[in-house]
Design an enzyme around this catalytic site. Structure first.
Site, PDB file in Angstrom:
ATOM      1  CG  HIS A   1       1.314  -2.101  -3.916  1.00 12.30           C
ATOM      2  ND1 HIS A   1       0.742  -2.234  -2.673  1.00 12.30           N
ATOM      3  CD2 HIS A   1       0.274  -2.074  -4.797  1.00 12.30           C
ATOM      4  CE1 HIS A   1      -0.578  -2.295  -2.802  1.00 12.30           C
ATOM      5  NE2 HIS A   1      -0.892  -2.195  -4.064  1.00 12.30           N
TER       6      HIS A   1
ATOM      7  CG  HIS B   1      -2.263  -6.628  -4.882  1.00 14.04           C
ATOM      8  ND1 HIS B   1      -3.272  -6.571  -5.808  1.00 14.04           N
ATOM      9  CD2 HIS B   1      -2.083  -5.353  -4.444  1.00 14.04           C
ATOM     10  CE1 HIS B   1      -3.675  -5.318  -5.944  1.00 14.04           C
ATOM     11  NE2 HIS B   1      -2.969  -4.558  -5.122  1.00 14.04           N
TER      12      HIS B   1
ATOM     13  CD  GLU C   1      -4.510  -4.967  -1.833  1.00 11.40           C
ATOM     14  OE1 GLU C   1      -3.411  -4.421  -1.716  1.00 11.40           O
ATOM     15  OE2 GLU C   1      -5.450  -4.447  -2.449  1.00 11.40           O
TER      16      GLU C   1
ATOM     17  CG  ASN D   1      -2.340   0.636   0.708  1.00 10.49           C
ATOM     18  OD1 ASN D   1      -2.358   1.791   0.273  1.00 10.49           O
ATOM     19  ND2 ASN D   1      -3.413  -0.105   0.791  1.00 10.49           N
TER      20      ASN D   1
HETATM   21  C1  GLA Z   1      -3.950  -1.486  -4.491  1.00  9.29           C
HETATM   22  C2  GLA Z   1      -4.265  -0.071  -4.346  1.00  9.29           C
HETATM   23  C3  GLA Z   1      -4.981   0.391  -5.558  1.00  9.29           C
HETATM   24  C4  GLA Z   1      -4.209   0.063  -6.806  1.00  9.29           C
HETATM   25  C5  GLA Z   1      -3.920  -1.415  -6.854  1.00  9.29           C
HETATM   26  C6  GLA Z   1      -3.046  -1.776  -8.000  1.00  9.29           C
HETATM   27  O1  GLA Z   1      -4.802  -2.344  -3.994  1.00  9.29           O
HETATM   28  O2  GLA Z   1      -4.967   0.228  -3.183  1.00  9.29           O
HETATM   29  O3  GLA Z   1      -5.177   1.776  -5.489  1.00  9.29           O
HETATM   30  O4  GLA Z   1      -3.010   0.776  -6.814  1.00  9.29           O
HETATM   31  O5  GLA Z   1      -3.290  -1.806  -5.683  1.00  9.29           O
HETATM   32  O6  GLA Z   1      -3.546  -1.332  -9.223  1.00  9.29           O
END
Ligand code: GLA
Length: 345
Positions: A106, A181, A310, A80
């Site tokens: 991330h 994820h 997540e 995140n």
């Molecule tokens: C996460 C984020 C989203 C996006 C996705 C990947 O879950 O919270 O905003 O960035 O990853 O696309």
């Protein structure tokens, strides 16, 4: 129960990548690769006993080597967002890659989802099949302090649970937040708006326009954010600007393995329950999927064709002293657990 290994291809710099297949006695099958410690697929039966893959992703390694939104990936060192891509530890400012406008997302440009993990263990026993992968993230990687030795263990049990265990140790004070994820679609196709979701959370962390928490935790009561009772994902999504992409504050929050979420898909009858030791869960409805990616068996992934749940510590915790702490000290052991349980009704 069985645990098998086969070649999955090579990275562009010639490193051998493998695919591990865990199968249980009811036919559930999880496939995991050491590239990004990615969950490539998870096949579970529907109410008529037909197996279906309930994750988004690709058939071949090539898809994962290209640009994609973290399909099935193990995300780290910090899952995140970290606001303004910086934080301060013991009076020292650490600057991270700004890979999401001005923020860090991330783990950075080359996060744990894009590195090659090492196989530590692959085994099957009478009640489970296991694959354990490890990775050493060096001091300074993506801007983070400390050599971090971490591992993720995937365990498929005979009782139709897929467990994710994360462990890590550091030699310098650092921050850590590991998650998986995966994008789920319990019907195996189409959009996920008809899935019914229950979240064991009365609050969520309010975010600014860049999706960084303001520090305020708001009640879900009488808002489209409320999933304390089963609700279809699509019933109020139009009222949430951009779709759901929020961190929910789990009611449990005491570090014990507790029920966080439950999802039911009416056409297939599949149910997925998520248990975690983590204090939060990011509910993301695939808002950025736009049909530009072709995945498994030629499927086009349009907006809302998958959702993520997540399990995690809250976004931007390194800059929010009021949030549960994410600091890992030398000598401490980081250890978190998430389990997905499957059945039909
Ligand atoms: C996460 C984020 C989203 C996006 C996705 C990947 O879950 O919270 O905003 O960035 O990853 O696309």
């Amino acid at each position: 129960m069985s645990a098998q290994k086969e070649p999955f291809g090579q990275t562009t710099d010639g490193r051998q990548i493998d695919l591990y297949t865990l199968t249980n006695t009811n036919g559930l099958r999880a496939r995991i690769t050491n590239y990004g410690a990615i969950l490539v697929s998870l096949e579970v039966p529907d109410r008529d006993g037909n197996l279906g893959d309930i994750t988004l992703g690709f058939d071949a390694l090539d898809g994962y080597l290209g640009e994609h939104p973290y399909f099935g990936a193990t995300v780290g060192r910090y899952a995140n967002r970290i606001g303004k891509a910086r934080f301060v530890l013991n009076g020292v400012e650490y600057k991270l890659a700004a890979n999401n406008d001005e923020n860090h997302l991330h783990g950075g440009v080359k996060g744990f989802d894009k590195v090659v993990w090492k196989l530590e263990d692959l085994k099957s026993e009478s009640n489970k099949a296991v694959v354990k992968l490890s990775y050493i993230s060096e001091d300074g990687e993506e801007g983070y302090p400390g050599n971090l030795a971490c591992s993720v263990t995937y365990t498929l049990t005979k009782d139709d649970e897929l467990q994710f265990s994360y462990e890590a140790q550091t030699d310098k004070t650092t921050v850590i937040n590991l998650t998986n994820h995966s994008y789920w679609n319990l019907a195996g196709q189409g959009d996920i708006l008809g899935h019914e979701l229950t979240l064991n959370a009365e609050k969520y962390t309010v975010v600014d326009a860049g999706l960084i928490p303001t520090g305020e935790n708001q009640s879900v009561k009488d808002t489209p954010m409320d999933f304390t009772l089963p609700m279809s994902i699509g019933s109020r999504i139009e009222q949430v600007e951009g779709g759901y992409d929020h961190n929910y504050v789990l009611n449990s929050g005491d570090g014990s393995l507790a029920l966080a979420a439950k999802v039911y898909e009416p056409t297939s009858g599949r149910v997925m329950e998520i248990y975690t030791t983590e204090p939060g869960i990011q509910f993301y409805t695939g808002n950025f999927l736009d049909g530009s990616l072709t995945g498994k068996a030629g499927k086009i992934y349009n907006k809302h064709y998958g959702f993520c749940l997540e399990t995690q510590h809250f976004p931007d915790s390194p800059n929010k002293p009021e949030f549960p702490p994410v600091v890992l000290l030398p000598g401490q052991k980081y250890s978190t657990e998430t389990a997905h349980k499957f059945y039909t009704r």
